[in-house]
Design a protein around this motif. Sequence first.
Motif, mmCIF file in Angstrom:
data_model
loop_
_atom_site.group_PDB
_atom_site.id
_atom_site.type_symbol
_atom_site.label_atom_id
_atom_site.label_comp_id
_atom_site.label_asym_id
_atom_site.label_seq_id
_atom_site.Cartn_x
_atom_site.Cartn_y
_atom_site.Cartn_z
ATOM 1 N N ARG A 186 38.156 38.059 35.197
ATOM 2 C CA ARG A 186 37.511 37.105 34.303
ATOM 3 C C ARG A 186 38.544 36.200 33.640
ATOM 4 N N THR A 187 38.227 34.933 33.503
ATOM 5 C CA THR A 187 39.153 33.983 32.892
ATOM 6 C C THR A 187 39.471 34.393 31.469
ATOM 7 N N LEU A 188 40.783 34.429 31.148
ATOM 8 C CA LEU A 188 41.209 34.838 29.820
ATOM 9 C C LEU A 188 41.465 33.620 28.940
ATOM 10 N N LEU A 189 41.255 33.786 27.666
ATOM 11 C CA LEU A 189 41.525 32.715 26.725
ATOM 12 C C LEU A 189 43.018 32.504 26.600
ATOM 13 N N THR A 190 43.448 31.269 26.539
ATOM 14 C CA THR A 190 44.853 30.977 26.313
ATOM 15 C C THR A 190 45.124 30.970 24.817
ATOM 16 N N ARG A 191 46.401 31.031 24.484
ATOM 17 C CA ARG A 191 46.762 30.998 23.066
ATOM 18 C C ARG A 191 46.301 29.704 22.417
ATOM 19 N N ARG A 192 46.436 28.593 23.142
ATOM 20 C CA ARG A 192 46.018 27.291 22.597
ATOM 21 C C ARG A 192 44.518 27.281 22.318
ATOM 22 N N ALA A 193 43.744 27.853 23.275
ATOM 23 C CA ALA A 193 42.294 27.889 23.091
ATOM 24 C C ALA A 193 41.918 28.785 21.926
ATOM 25 N N LEU A 194 42.651 29.887 21.772
ATOM 26 C CA LEU A 194 42.369 30.792 20.666
ATOM 27 C C LEU A 194 42.608 30.118 19.329
ATOM 28 N N ILE A 195 43.735 29.410 19.237
ATOM 29 C CA ILE A 195 44.035 28.720 17.985
ATOM 30 C C ILE A 195 42.965 27.680 17.676
ATOM 31 N N ALA A 196 42.488 27.010 18.717
ATOM 32 C CA ALA A 196 41.480 25.978 18.533
ATOM 33 C C ALA A 196 40.135 26.557 18.113
ATOM 34 N N THR A 197 39.787 27.729 18.678
ATOM 35 C CA THR A 197 38.453 28.263 18.430
ATOM 36 C C THR A 197 38.406 29.305 17.326
ATOM 37 N N LEU A 198 39.499 30.051 17.157
ATOM 38 C CA LEU A 198 39.484 31.120 16.165
ATOM 39 C C LEU A 198 40.123 30.703 14.853
ATOM 40 N N ASP B 270 38.935 51.945 24.897
ATOM 41 C CA ASP B 270 38.868 50.489 25.001
ATOM 42 C C ASP B 270 39.625 49.986 26.223
ATOM 43 N N PHE B 271 39.006 49.063 26.924
ATOM 44 C CA PHE B 271 39.626 48.381 28.052
ATOM 45 C C PHE B 271 39.205 46.916 27.969
ATOM 46 N N PRO B 272 39.725 46.192 26.976
ATOM 47 C CA PRO B 272 39.262 44.815 26.751
ATOM 48 C C PRO B 272 39.590 43.908 27.923
ATOM 49 N N LEU B 273 38.590 43.160 28.369
ATOM 50 C CA LEU B 273 38.757 42.235 29.481
ATOM 51 C C LEU B 273 39.280 40.874 29.036
ATOM 52 N N ASP B 274 39.230 40.607 27.735
ATOM 53 C CA ASP B 274 39.682 39.320 27.221
ATOM 54 C C ASP B 274 40.041 39.505 25.756
ATOM 55 N N ASN B 275 40.533 38.431 25.151
ATOM 56 C CA ASN B 275 41.024 38.530 23.780
ATOM 57 C C ASN B 275 39.909 38.727 22.751
ATOM 58 N N LEU B 276 38.740 38.192 23.020
ATOM 59 C CA LEU B 276 37.619 38.411 22.109
ATOM 60 C C LEU B 276 37.207 39.879 22.115
ATOM 61 N N ALA B 277 37.238 40.501 23.291
ATOM 62 C CA ALA B 277 36.946 41.934 23.373
ATOM 63 C C ALA B 277 37.999 42.750 22.627
ATOM 64 N N ALA B 278 39.247 42.320 22.701
ATOM 65 C CA ALA B 278 40.305 43.005 21.959
ATOM 66 C C ALA B 278 40.056 42.910 20.455
ATOM 67 N N PHE C 139 28.783 35.346 23.531
ATOM 68 C CA PHE C 139 28.500 34.313 24.518
ATOM 69 C C PHE C 139 27.721 33.133 23.952
ATOM 70 N N GLY C 140 27.678 33.025 22.641
ATOM 71 C CA GLY C 140 27.017 31.884 22.033
ATOM 72 C C GLY C 140 27.902 30.650 22.073
ATOM 73 N N GLU C 141 27.371 29.543 21.633
ATOM 74 C CA GLU C 141 28.112 28.282 21.615
ATOM 75 C C GLU C 141 29.041 28.222 20.407
ATOM 76 N N GLY C 142 30.189 27.593 20.585
ATOM 77 C CA GLY C 142 31.086 27.343 19.473
ATOM 78 C C GLY C 142 31.971 28.532 19.123
ATOM 79 N N ASN C 143 32.524 28.488 17.933
ATOM 80 C CA ASN C 143 33.465 29.489 17.445
ATOM 81 C C ASN C 143 32.794 30.860 17.322
ATOM 82 N N PRO C 144 33.321 31.895 17.996
ATOM 83 C CA PRO C 144 32.696 33.214 17.925
ATOM 84 C C PRO C 144 33.015 33.986 16.656
ATOM 85 N N VAL C 145 34.029 33.554 15.914
ATOM 86 C CA VAL C 145 34.478 34.350 14.762
ATOM 87 C C VAL C 145 33.401 34.520 13.692
ATOM 88 N N PRO C 146 32.700 33.466 13.252
ATOM 89 C CA PRO C 146 31.647 33.683 12.253
ATOM 90 C C PRO C 146 30.556 34.630 12.738
#
Length: 227
Positions: free
Chosen positions: A7-19, A107-115, A145-152
């Motif tokens: 599965r495609t993993l989030l990059t650090r740049r994408a994480l900073i932008a979204t989280l 735990d076996f996180p497949l991506d950074n959001l799972a972590a 899997f919703g739209e936009g920033n998952p953190v809230p």
Amino acid sequence: MFSKTGRTLLTRRALIATLGVSAACVFAAAAPITALAQNAPAEVPIEELMKPSPLGELALGPADAKVTVVEYASLTCGHCAHFTNEVWPEFKKKYVDTGKVHYIFRDFPLDNLAAAAAMLARCAGQEKTFPLIEVMFEKQAEWAFGEGNPVPRLFKIAKQAGFTQESFDKCLTDQKLLDEITDERKRASEVFGVNATPTFFINGKRLQGAPTMENFDKMIEPLLAKS
């Protein structure tokens, strides 16, 4: 059938932008998650499998039960959610609550959001960890899997387990916890050949096929019948 680790993993740049910077800093060491072992042995040494994680085991049922089931799962894995939502209640009632099975969740996180979700489950505290995991799987479509920033959306779930904004942020910047979760995932891949989620080991033997009650019964009942 199972969710593969490609599965495609989030990059650090994408994480900073979204989280946001405060939440993203914790993921710097976790991204990218390295490629996994492709070999998946049908059986692994039970002594090695049962070595406790530095994280501490998330376990239910008596430790001296005849059968031990170890699950490796990712909180953003749809098939893991299906197991927890549809199969786990019956499995728990039949095998765990009756003392026949010792169940361990790893735990076996497949991506950074799972972590991040795994970190929050650990930070919730022992009595709240399993209930929070179950809620995360139940509401996975909403927060993962919703739209936009998952953190809230993730914070909204975490608040049900008593998190404040401060404790939420503190948990997601716990580098030691992130390292331990990453190490557990790496060991599962390199030592046990885990390359998909969910993966189950029953007394060291890998469950073949879908995690249905029928398939669990086929492996567990003969073990329970042994004197």
